[in-house]
Motif scaffolding. Sequence first.
Motif, PDB file in Angstrom:
ATOM      1  N   THR A 205      34.863  64.185  18.547  1.00 30.79           N
ATOM      2  CA  THR A 205      36.255  63.792  18.355  1.00 30.79           C
ATOM      3  C   THR A 205      36.461  63.316  16.928  1.00 30.79           C
ATOM      4  O   THR A 205      35.654  62.547  16.400  1.00 30.79           O
ATOM      5  N   GLU A 206      37.539  63.795  16.309  1.00 32.57           N
ATOM      6  CA  GLU A 206      37.853  63.404  14.934  1.00 32.57           C
ATOM      7  C   GLU A 206      39.262  62.823  14.860  1.00 32.57           C
ATOM      8  O   GLU A 206      40.110  63.065  15.723  1.00 32.57           O
ATOM      9  N   TYR A 207      39.476  62.072  13.767  1.00 33.23           N
ATOM     10  CA  TYR A 207      40.772  61.477  13.471  1.00 33.23           C
ATOM     11  C   TYR A 207      41.119  61.788  12.020  1.00 33.23           C
ATOM     12  O   TYR A 207      40.251  62.143  11.221  1.00 33.23           O
ATOM     13  N   PRO A 208      42.398  61.632  11.639  1.00 34.21           N
ATOM     14  CA  PRO A 208      42.796  62.031  10.282  1.00 34.21           C
ATOM     15  C   PRO A 208      42.140  61.180   9.200  1.00 34.21           C
ATOM     16  O   PRO A 208      41.812  60.009   9.398  1.00 34.21           O
ATOM     17  N   ASN A 209      41.982  61.804   8.049  1.00 37.10           N
ATOM     18  CA  ASN A 209      41.596  61.064   6.857  1.00 37.10           C
ATOM     19  C   ASN A 209      42.631  59.971   6.600  1.00 37.10           C
ATOM     20  O   ASN A 209      43.823  60.165   6.862  1.00 37.10           O
ATOM     21  N   PRO A 210      42.211  58.800   6.088  1.00 39.78           N
ATOM     22  CA  PRO A 210      43.186  57.735   5.825  1.00 39.78           C
ATOM     23  C   PRO A 210      44.367  58.200   4.981  1.00 39.78           C
ATOM     24  O   PRO A 210      45.493  57.721   5.154  1.00 39.78           O
TER      25      PRO A 210
END
Length: 347
Positions: A205-210
Amino acid sequence: MNMIRTTPPRPLDVTALFPDLAPLARTATRLHPRPGAPTVHDSSVGAPLLWPADEPWPYCDEPHDRRAPLEILSPDDIRRLRRVGAAVAERLRLDPEAPAWTPEELETAERLRAGRPWFDGPIPLLPVAQLYARDVPFPRPPDADLLQVLWCPFDHAENAHPRTALYRRSSATVTDVLDAPPEPPIVQSEWYLPEPCLLAPEPVTEYPNPLELDKELRDQLGDVSRWQTAGDAWDRRYTVAPDEFYGNRLAHAPGWKTGGWSRWGRTDPEPRRCPECGTEEVPLLTIASAEWQSNTDSWIPEEERAYPAPPAPGPGEFTLIDIRGGHDLQLHACPVSPDHPHIGLIQ
């Protein structure tokens, strides 16, 4: 697929601290390429492709800058140099007091490094990756279960990285396989010839770059007091830059992968509009220089923490690809149609 690679659990549940991230979660598939002997029937990096014998092999007929190469080598030259280097490394592993190079090895390396004449004609593309949908999910039309990625092993003026070509096809329709595809007589860099690797796909699972988050979420990530509520799971060394803890440990996996979120840092986020229809393109494949670096070593697979990883020049450099000094080449595809042009982005 004949091996397993398992990403360690992330140090904390980032959505428990920042619930607004939960709807932004995406699945990426880490490919975990490791040296092997893939066949045309395997998902692979740098290996033979399931290419129809009656389909012309693709060439690049754009001009190539003869000033660019430091050493003009052929793919076979590079393979022989790698074999010599591997023999040296193995000998020193077994006996650290052994001579680093034998006279024969030195003679071979010096002769090959002398290089070859420049070639001005069209350049056959090199296989970079082959992904079967049974192993790795990727955007595709219903009648295609195979993604093949090739590139011209020279930088091109418009983007300063190898020009890539994508082919999607049905593997069932390939009954007669091309058994001896042409190879470039020379390449710009030995780092543009991938080492043959098998894959061990793994969803994460990934999340957006800041840099892709709105101001409110960025401000939340910068609030050290919120991170401190995670107790020992929070690494206090990141107190000055908590967004780096998020980016390095929680947001997106390093290395070769499909899907997920784009990695930024070399540049700020920029539009990736499809040249054909204007739709924002989405991450398709990340071609990575390394599987991890010092700031992303928390992503090293558990199996390679317990046992030595296969030999490589540096940490995680299994494919022997290097994109402009350790960067990644991210390929983005149009979600409207796989026939629309893709975009390459270095980060």
